[in-house]
Motif scaffolding. Structure first.
Motif, PDB file in Angstrom:
ATOM      1  N   SER A  89     -14.216  27.034  33.933  1.00 44.90           N
ATOM      2  CA  SER A  89     -13.110  27.040  34.064  1.00 44.90           C
ATOM      3  C   SER A  89     -12.237  27.424  33.116  1.00 44.90           C
ATOM      4  CB  SER A  89     -12.654  25.508  34.361  1.00 44.90           C
ATOM      5  OG  SER A  89     -11.188  25.324  34.725  1.00 44.90           O
ATOM      6  N   THR A 133     -16.802  23.009  33.124  1.00 45.20           N
ATOM      7  CA  THR A 133     -15.634  23.272  31.752  1.00 45.20           C
ATOM      8  C   THR A 133     -15.464  24.566  31.309  1.00 45.20           C
ATOM      9  OG1 THR A 133     -15.555  20.790  31.349  1.00 45.20           O
ATOM     10  CG2 THR A 133     -14.200  22.296  30.072  1.00 45.20           C
ATOM     11  N   LEU A 159     -13.436  23.350  39.186  1.00 45.36           N
ATOM     12  CA  LEU A 159     -14.363  23.160  38.158  1.00 45.36           C
ATOM     13  C   LEU A 159     -13.760  22.476  36.819  1.00 45.36           C
ATOM     14  CD1 LEU A 159     -15.041  27.049  37.925  1.00 45.36           C
ATOM     15  CD2 LEU A 159     -16.376  25.371  38.514  1.00 45.36           C
ATOM     16  N   GLY A 160     -12.259  22.532  36.547  1.00 43.93           N
ATOM     17  CA  GLY A 160     -11.825  21.797  35.428  1.00 43.93           C
ATOM     18  C   GLY A 160     -11.774  20.151  35.695  1.00 43.93           C
ATOM     19  N   SER A 180     -13.793  18.923  44.203  1.00 42.70           N
ATOM     20  CA  SER A 180     -14.348  18.502  42.838  1.00 42.70           C
ATOM     21  C   SER A 180     -14.824  16.811  42.733  1.00 42.70           C
ATOM     22  CB  SER A 180     -13.400  18.777  41.823  1.00 42.70           C
ATOM     23  OG  SER A 180     -14.047  18.520  40.673  1.00 42.70           O
ATOM     24  N   MET A 227      -8.987  22.432  28.198  1.00 45.31           N
ATOM     25  CA  MET A 227     -10.471  22.812  28.401  1.00 45.31           C
ATOM     26  C   MET A 227     -11.135  22.443  26.740  1.00 45.31           C
ATOM     27  SD  MET A 227     -10.945  23.242  31.587  1.00 45.31           S
ATOM     28  CE  MET A 227      -9.610  22.041  31.746  1.00 45.31           C
ATOM     29  N   MET A 259     -12.408  31.603  33.552  1.00 46.38           N
ATOM     30  CA  MET A 259     -11.450  31.606  34.555  1.00 46.38           C
ATOM     31  C   MET A 259     -10.113  31.855  34.027  1.00 46.38           C
ATOM     32  SD  MET A 259     -13.437  31.994  37.378  1.00 46.38           S
ATOM     33  CE  MET A 259     -12.214  32.238  38.439  1.00 46.38           C
ATOM     34  N   ASN A 260      -9.718  31.153  33.172  1.00 47.87           N
ATOM     35  CA  ASN A 260      -8.509  31.133  32.643  1.00 47.87           C
ATOM     36  C   ASN A 260      -8.223  32.498  31.930  1.00 47.87           C
ATOM     37  OD1 ASN A 260      -5.710  29.991  31.744  1.00 47.87           O
ATOM     38  ND2 ASN A 260      -6.378  29.185  29.856  1.00 47.87           N
ATOM     39  N   ALA A 307     -10.369  28.180  42.093  1.00 46.90           N
ATOM     40  CA  ALA A 307     -11.991  27.886  41.190  1.00 46.90           C
ATOM     41  C   ALA A 307     -11.566  26.906  40.351  1.00 46.90           C
ATOM     42  CB  ALA A 307     -12.257  29.091  40.825  1.00 46.90           C
ATOM     43  N   MET A 308     -10.355  27.096  39.391  1.00 47.23           N
ATOM     44  CA  MET A 308     -10.149  26.099  38.553  1.00 47.23           C
ATOM     45  C   MET A 308      -9.869  24.665  38.844  1.00 47.23           C
ATOM     46  SD  MET A 308      -7.732  28.743  36.296  1.00 47.23           S
ATOM     47  CE  MET A 308      -6.930  27.819  34.956  1.00 47.23           C
ATOM     48  N   TYR A 357      -3.815  25.347  28.934  1.00 50.86           N
ATOM     49  CA  TYR A 357      -4.963  25.099  29.544  1.00 50.86           C
ATOM     50  C   TYR A 357      -6.130  25.354  28.915  1.00 50.86           C
ATOM     51  CZ  TYR A 357      -8.030  24.814  33.653  1.00 50.86           C
ATOM     52  OH  TYR A 357      -9.045  24.347  34.561  1.00 50.86           O
ATOM     53  N   GLN A 388      -4.220  18.475  33.512  1.00 54.94           N
ATOM     54  CA  GLN A 388      -4.413  19.389  34.860  1.00 54.94           C
ATOM     55  C   GLN A 388      -3.547  18.988  35.889  1.00 54.94           C
ATOM     56  OE1 GLN A 388      -8.878  20.411  35.136  1.00 54.94           O
ATOM     57  NE2 GLN A 388      -8.851  18.686  33.663  1.00 54.94           N
TER      58      GLN A 388
END
Length: 202
Positions: free
Chosen positions: A188, A185, A31-32, A157, A92, A191-192, A27-28, A88, A126
């Motif tokens: 993401s 962002t 998204l990121g 992405s 972000m 998610m972290n 997912a990251m 991370y 990233q």
């Protein structure tokens, strides 16, 4: 020097794919990087739309490429010192500021150059930290294979940013493109919060 094993490494691909860190990193990976890929593909068009010359936006792109490359070493050093989650979050956080303010400053040439360089620096971060944490979580045997899946998410992405921009730019305008990036962002970064870089494979 004796090697310190922090956790049980992933035994095989199947175990890795069925783990929580795998899906969070996937997912990251979508998204990121969205904002950085959006700007990597459109910095020239956007810069010209804001009244900058072709020569100047080419210069912007050159500084962005340099920042992308040089930042990878910078973020890798921070990764070794502070771990993935803190680094991370920092990436972000910077990216959130960039997405929220780009529309306001981009007509000023010097600021547009700086903002684009920082954007590419976040992108480089990233691409630097995600392979490292993948190996850290899944081990040297399975980690590189798992990272192959995350690279596919980078491509997803990139494709998504292309089609969303192509389909909606004329209707929504550039500010909406940046607010979409802002939202992704935020997701993401969230998610972290749920990511465990010391995940135990039993």
């Amino acid at each position: 020097q004796k090697k310190v094993v922090e956790h049980h490494e992933c035994a095989n691909m199947s175990q890795g794919i069925h783990s929580r860190p795998f899906w969070i990193l996937m997912a990251m990976g979508v998204l990121g990087p969205y904002f950085g890929l959006l700007m990597a593909n459109n910095y020239k068009v956007y810069g010209i739309d804001k009244g900058h010359s072709d020569y100047f936006v080419t210069l912007v792109g050159s500084f962005g490429s340099a920042a992308n490359g040089c930042s990878r070493f910078f973020w890798a050093v921070l990764f070794d010192k502070y771990g993935f989650k803190k680094v991370y979050f920092a990436i972000m956080a910077i990216q959130l500021i960039l997405t929220a303010t780009l529309s306001s400053i981009s007509s000023v040439g010097a600021l547009y150059l700086i903002w684009h360089a920082l954007t590419m620096g976040c992108e480089g971060g990233q691409f630097s930290t995600l392979p490292a944490v993948t190996t850290k979580v899944f081990g040297h045997k399975v980690g590189p294979l798992i990272y192959g899946f995350i690279l596919v998410m980078f491509a997803v992405s990139n494709i998504a940013s292309f089609f969303i921009t192509k389909a909606q730019l004329d209707n929504w305008g550039w500010p909406a493109m940046f607010w979409i990036s802002f939202g992704l962002t935020v997701l993401s970064a969230l998610m972290n919060l749920f990511f465990n870089e010391k995940y135990e494979f039993l």
